[in-house]
Design a protein around this motif. Sequence first.
Motif, PDB file in Angstrom:
ATOM      1  N   THR A   1      -7.825  10.222   0.326  1.00 54.99           N
ATOM      2  CA  THR A   1      -8.690  10.597   1.442  1.00 54.99           C
ATOM      3  C   THR A   1     -10.045  11.019   0.908  1.00 54.99           C
ATOM      4  OG1 THR A   1      -8.761  11.776   3.542  1.00 54.99           O
ATOM      5  CG2 THR A   1      -8.116  13.063   1.625  1.00 54.99           C
ATOM      6  N   VAL A   2     -11.001  11.186   1.817  1.00 55.65           N
ATOM      7  CA  VAL A   2     -12.382  11.461   1.421  1.00 55.65           C
ATOM      8  C   VAL A   2     -12.778  12.888   1.783  1.00 55.65           C
ATOM      9  CG1 VAL A   2     -13.191   9.091   1.425  1.00 55.65           C
ATOM     10  CG2 VAL A   2     -13.122  10.348   3.584  1.00 55.65           C
ATOM     11  N   ILE A   3     -13.580  13.497   0.912  1.00 58.00           N
ATOM     12  CA  ILE A   3     -13.987  14.898   1.045  1.00 58.00           C
ATOM     13  C   ILE A   3     -15.511  14.971   0.946  1.00 58.00           C
ATOM     14  CG2 ILE A   3     -13.893  17.161  -0.082  1.00 58.00           C
ATOM     15  CD1 ILE A   3     -11.234  16.196   1.323  1.00 58.00           C
ATOM     16  N   GLY A   4     -16.132  15.758   1.829  1.00 61.22           N
ATOM     17  CA  GLY A   4     -17.590  15.854   1.827  1.00 61.22           C
ATOM     18  C   GLY A   4     -18.223  14.513   2.160  1.00 61.22           C
ATOM     19  N   PHE A   5     -17.585  13.789   3.035  1.00 63.16           N
ATOM     20  CA  PHE A   5     -17.905  12.372   3.273  1.00 63.16           C
ATOM     21  C   PHE A   5     -18.667  12.187   4.575  1.00 63.16           C
ATOM     22  CE2 PHE A   5     -16.876   7.982   4.361  1.00 63.16           C
ATOM     23  CZ  PHE A   5     -16.888   7.335   3.145  1.00 63.16           C
TER      24      PHE A   5
ATOM     25  N   GLN B   1      -2.980 -10.381 -10.739  1.00 68.41           N
ATOM     26  CA  GLN B   1      -2.558  -9.830  -9.446  1.00 68.41           C
ATOM     27  C   GLN B   1      -3.462  -8.671  -9.067  1.00 68.41           C
ATOM     28  OE1 GLN B   1       1.684  -8.973  -9.308  1.00 68.41           O
ATOM     29  NE2 GLN B   1       1.910 -10.951  -8.305  1.00 68.41           N
ATOM     30  N   LEU B   2      -4.178  -8.849  -7.979  1.00 66.30           N
ATOM     31  CA  LEU B   2      -5.155  -7.843  -7.561  1.00 66.30           C
ATOM     32  C   LEU B   2      -4.538  -6.667  -6.815  1.00 66.30           C
ATOM     33  CD1 LEU B   2      -8.107 -10.072  -6.274  1.00 66.30           C
ATOM     34  CD2 LEU B   2      -7.922  -8.893  -8.458  1.00 66.30           C
ATOM     35  N   LYS B   3      -3.323  -6.840  -6.310  1.00 66.08           N
ATOM     36  CA  LYS B   3      -2.782  -5.839  -5.373  1.00 66.08           C
ATOM     37  C   LYS B   3      -2.716  -4.432  -5.965  1.00 66.08           C
ATOM     38  CE  LYS B   3       2.002  -7.137  -6.454  1.00 66.08           C
ATOM     39  NZ  LYS B   3       3.197  -7.831  -5.948  1.00 66.08           N
ATOM     40  N   GLN B   4      -2.468  -4.334  -7.279  1.00 64.03           N
ATOM     41  CA  GLN B   4      -2.338  -3.013  -7.891  1.00 64.03           C
ATOM     42  C   GLN B   4      -3.674  -2.389  -8.275  1.00 64.03           C
ATOM     43  OE1 GLN B   4       0.534  -0.850  -8.259  1.00 64.03           O
ATOM     44  NE2 GLN B   4       0.893  -2.268  -6.581  1.00 64.03           N
ATOM     45  N   PHE B   5      -4.763  -3.038  -7.873  1.00 60.10           N
ATOM     46  CA  PHE B   5      -6.097  -2.469  -8.061  1.00 60.10           C
ATOM     47  C   PHE B   5      -6.703  -1.991  -6.744  1.00 60.10           C
ATOM     48  CE2 PHE B   5      -5.516  -5.242 -11.690  1.00 60.10           C
ATOM     49  CZ  PHE B   5      -6.122  -4.552 -12.737  1.00 60.10           C
ATOM     50  N   ILE B   6      -6.085  -2.326  -5.625  1.00 60.31           N
ATOM     51  CA  ILE B   6      -6.752  -2.167  -4.330  1.00 60.31           C
ATOM     52  C   ILE B   6      -6.405  -0.862  -3.620  1.00 60.31           C
ATOM     53  CG2 ILE B   6      -6.836  -3.111  -1.972  1.00 60.31           C
ATOM     54  CD1 ILE B   6      -6.760  -5.908  -3.285  1.00 60.31           C
ATOM     55  N   ASP B   7      -7.485  -0.115  -3.296  1.00 58.29           N
ATOM     56  CA  ASP B   7      -7.391   1.007  -2.353  1.00 58.29           C
ATOM     57  C   ASP B   7      -7.749   0.421  -0.988  1.00 58.29           C
ATOM     58  OD1 ASP B   7      -6.898   2.636  -4.522  1.00 58.29           O
ATOM     59  OD2 ASP B   7      -8.606   3.968  -4.206  1.00 58.29           O
ATOM     60  N   HIS B   8      -6.734   0.134  -0.196  1.00 56.15           N
ATOM     61  CA  HIS B   8      -6.904  -0.522   1.112  1.00 56.15           C
ATOM     62  C   HIS B   8      -7.554   0.500   2.048  1.00 56.15           C
ATOM     63  CE1 HIS B   8      -6.239  -3.528   4.071  1.00 56.15           C
ATOM     64  NE2 HIS B   8      -5.122  -3.050   4.606  1.00 56.15           N
ATOM     65  N   THR B   9      -8.787   0.225   2.453  1.00 56.46           N
ATOM     66  CA  THR B   9      -9.663   1.268   2.987  1.00 56.46           C
ATOM     67  C   THR B   9     -10.026   1.059   4.456  1.00 56.46           C
ATOM     68  OG1 THR B   9     -10.602   1.584   0.780  1.00 56.46           O
ATOM     69  CG2 THR B   9     -11.920   2.371   2.642  1.00 56.46           C
ATOM     70  N   LEU B  10      -9.970   2.163   5.206  1.00 54.60           N
ATOM     71  CA  LEU B  10     -10.456   2.165   6.580  1.00 54.60           C
ATOM     72  C   LEU B  10     -11.104   3.518   6.855  1.00 54.60           C
ATOM     73  CD1 LEU B  10     -10.828   0.831   9.315  1.00 54.60           C
ATOM     74  CD2 LEU B  10      -8.544   1.613   9.952  1.00 54.60           C
ATOM     75  N   LEU B  11     -12.430   3.542   6.824  1.00 54.56           N
ATOM     76  CA  LEU B  11     -13.169   4.788   7.013  1.00 54.56           C
ATOM     77  C   LEU B  11     -14.179   4.696   8.148  1.00 54.56           C
ATOM     78  CD1 LEU B  11     -13.719   5.580   3.230  1.00 54.56           C
ATOM     79  CD2 LEU B  11     -12.214   6.816   4.790  1.00 54.56           C
ATOM     80  N   LYS B  12     -14.087   3.636   8.938  1.00 54.79           N
ATOM     81  CA  LYS B  12     -15.002   3.485  10.067  1.00 54.79           C
ATOM     82  C   LYS B  12     -14.820   4.647  11.050  1.00 54.79           C
ATOM     83  CE  LYS B  12     -15.115  -1.561   9.998  1.00 54.79           C
ATOM     84  NZ  LYS B  12     -14.625  -2.787  10.672  1.00 54.79           N
ATOM     85  N   PRO B  13     -15.914   5.142  11.638  1.00 55.83           N
ATOM     86  CA  PRO B  13     -15.782   6.260  12.581  1.00 55.83           C
ATOM     87  C   PRO B  13     -14.989   5.913  13.836  1.00 55.83           C
ATOM     88  CG  PRO B  13     -18.045   5.428  12.521  1.00 55.83           C
ATOM     89  CD  PRO B  13     -17.316   4.765  11.411  1.00 55.83           C
TER      90      PRO B  13
END
Length: 216
Positions: free
Chosen positions: A59-63, A2-14
């Motif tokens: 969240t992302v820092i210095g990104f 099961q992959l779900k517990q490995f996934i950081d569902h990501t949206l970082l588009k400007p």
Amino acid sequence: MQLKQFIDHTLLKPTATPADIEKLCLEAISHQFIAICIPPAYLQLAKSVLKSSNVKIATVIGFPLGAMTTDAKVFEAKDAITKGADEIDMVINIGMLKAGDTDYIQNEIAAIKKAIGSKTLKVIIETCYLSLAEKEAACKAALNAKADFLKTSTGFGTGGATFEDVKLMKNIAGDKMQIKASGGIKDRETAIKYIELGVSRLGTSSGIKLVTSEEN
């Protein structure tokens, strides 16, 4: 698997809007992903949508460039925790690493880890720009600074995760740090290979595709 517990569902588009972030949160709840990864401006929105779920907020820092001052990154990290982040994905100062100043890298990571306490710190070393020796130096600096995770990539560089980079990271991290592969993970076969190599998180915007392909 099961992959779900490995996934950081990501949206970082400007171009991501508040509505896009809300949709991401609802998808994470629906598919039971372990975490989302979003820009800091939307932390409070995400916190309100996810409040009754177990989904963690990263969240992302210095990104994505990493060249901000250490003081700015520390402030950003503290602010993010205050606004609801559970996990911080920080970018190292790549130029300082390439100049051979590993003390700067280690001290900066340690300062951010100190600022966020028990919250999770992932250190993005942006492997696509680094030589083998530089990758090793960055991983060792993160280890010495007591980071929780090594992370391959921002997804905004010239390349993403590779199997070779993850093997190198695992070799240095051992069981003292976890590893997040990020950038270019778009199919189930690739995701599983990373997990087999010892990765405990996958940063991907293709999370739904990865988990729905395992159901078919």
